[in-house]
Design an enzyme around this catalytic site. Structure first.
Site, PDB file in Angstrom:
ATOM      1  N   THR A  45      -4.510   4.477   7.710  1.00  0.00           N
ATOM      2  CA  THR A  45      -5.095   5.754   7.310  1.00  0.00           C
ATOM      3  C   THR A  45      -6.562   5.834   7.692  1.00  0.00           C
ATOM      4  OG1 THR A  45      -3.513   5.776   5.482  1.00  0.00           O
ATOM      5  CG2 THR A  45      -5.312   7.349   5.357  1.00  0.00           C
ATOM      6  N   TYR A 133       1.258  -6.951   5.711  1.00  0.00           N
ATOM      7  CA  TYR A 133       1.479  -5.502   5.794  1.00  0.00           C
ATOM      8  C   TYR A 133       2.654  -5.255   6.722  1.00  0.00           C
ATOM      9  CZ  TYR A 133       0.332  -0.557   6.878  1.00  0.00           C
ATOM     10  OH  TYR A 133       0.372   0.802   7.074  1.00  0.00           O
ATOM     11  N   LYS A 161       2.086  -5.630   1.392  1.00  0.00           N
ATOM     12  CA  LYS A 161       2.243  -4.179   1.348  1.00  0.00           C
ATOM     13  C   LYS A 161       3.511  -3.860   2.124  1.00  0.00           C
ATOM     14  CE  LYS A 161       0.285   0.184   3.049  1.00  0.00           C
ATOM     15  NZ  LYS A 161      -0.830   0.821   3.798  1.00  0.00           N
ATOM     16  N   ILE A 203      -0.624   0.962  -2.200  1.00  0.00           N
ATOM     17  CA  ILE A 203      -1.738   1.229  -1.291  1.00  0.00           C
ATOM     18  C   ILE A 203      -1.458   2.611  -0.728  1.00  0.00           C
ATOM     19  CG2 ILE A 203      -2.959   0.485   0.786  1.00  0.00           C
ATOM     20  CD1 ILE A 203      -2.242  -2.399   0.033  1.00  0.00           C
TER      21      ILE A 203
END
EC number: 4.3.3.7
Length: 292
Positions: A45, A133, A161, A203
């Site tokens: 992001t 991740y 994540k 997250i």
């Protein structure tokens, strides 16, 4: 362990695409005031693919320095080159981040053994706690739960994540992972269920736009208050959906700009949000109670 709503913070940019550090500092203050439980800087992001190494490091440094211990800062520090990922992790440690978020290597499509050795090499080279991740929708390579659990045996690999959005996979990890292994979702739409089932937090993209509501929803979920979770999440579902009506972070950057918190700059190959999508996102923001 950090629990609750961790914002995958956007990277403010001027209209010409240059980085806007004063707005970044203001965003950090905004999240501290709104109760956000942690900041993840320079992740997906945060447009990590289109910032150069110097900018990447400066974004980490600025965020850690301005947060000044008021809110934990996790540094996006992964890559598809193990050597470069180690360099970024080393800088994040020197800058004072509390942990690094390290993405599954993309494009070169390593095997599960390659993924294991990649993350093990980073963990052995840099002491900074590492959060895996997994986002196969972007990386193609998919870190299996079995490989995740192998990696969880390494002392400074402290969590994951999981952005697959799969509740089945989440339940398997919740059941099999060590109790001190942090489990975060990267999928806002399933975050409420994920935490109620035993996950530790999210997250979040939505937290850029509705940070207080996301914090309160996560707190209620961690407390097992299902009815309260349902009430809050019911207002947020439109955001969870429509902030992905075009490729992230295009919609969320437009939304944060619409709130007056940043300019609308974004870097190619990402392009500004279309007019039709703007209408969708604005409606979702209003339904969520965002003051726009």
């Amino acid at each position: 362990m950090i629990t609750g709503s961790l914002v995958a913070i956007v990277t403010p940019m001027h209209e010409d695409g240059s980085l806007d550090y004063p707005r970044l500092r203001s965003l950090i203050d905004f999240h501290v005031a709104e109760g956000t439980d942690g900041i993840v800087v320079v992740g997906t992001t945060g447009e990590s693919p289109t910032v150069n190494v110097e900018e990447h490091c400066e974004l980490i440094r600025t965020t850690v320095e301005h947060a000044a211990g008021r809110i934990p800062v996790i540094a996006g520090a992964g890559g598809n080159s193990t050597a470069e990922a180690i360099e970024l992790a080393s800088f994040a440690q020197e800058a004072g981040a509390v942990a690094q978020l390290s993405v599954v290597p993309y494009y070169n499509r390593p095997t599960q053994e390659g993924l294991y050795r990649h993350f093990r090499s980073i963990a052995e080279a840099v002491e900074l706690p590492l959060i895996l991740y997994n986002v196969p929708g972007r990386t193609v390579a998919d870190l299996s739960n079995d490989t995740t659990l192998r990696l969880a045996e390494i002392p400074n690999i402290i969590g994951i994540k999981d952005a697959t959005g799969s509740i089945d996979r989440a339940c398997d990890l919740i059941e099999r992972a060590p109790k001190d292994f942090a489990l975060y979702t990267g999928d806002d739409m399933s975050a409420a269920a994920f935490i109620l089932l035993g996950g530790h937090g999210t997250i979040s993209v939505t937290a850029n736009v509705a940070p207080r509501a996301m914090h309160e929803m996560c707190a209620a979920a961690l407390a097992g208050e299902a009815l309260r979770v349902r009430e809050i999440n019911g207002r947020l579902v439109g955001l969870h959906r429509d902030l992905f009506c075009e490729a992230n972070p295009i919609p969320v950057k437009w939304a944060v700009a619409r709130m007056g918190l940043i300019e609308s700059g974004i870097r190619l190959p990402l392009t500004p949000l279309s007019s039709a999508s703007q209408e969708r996102v604005l409606l979702a923001m209003r339904r969520a109670g965002v003051n726009v």
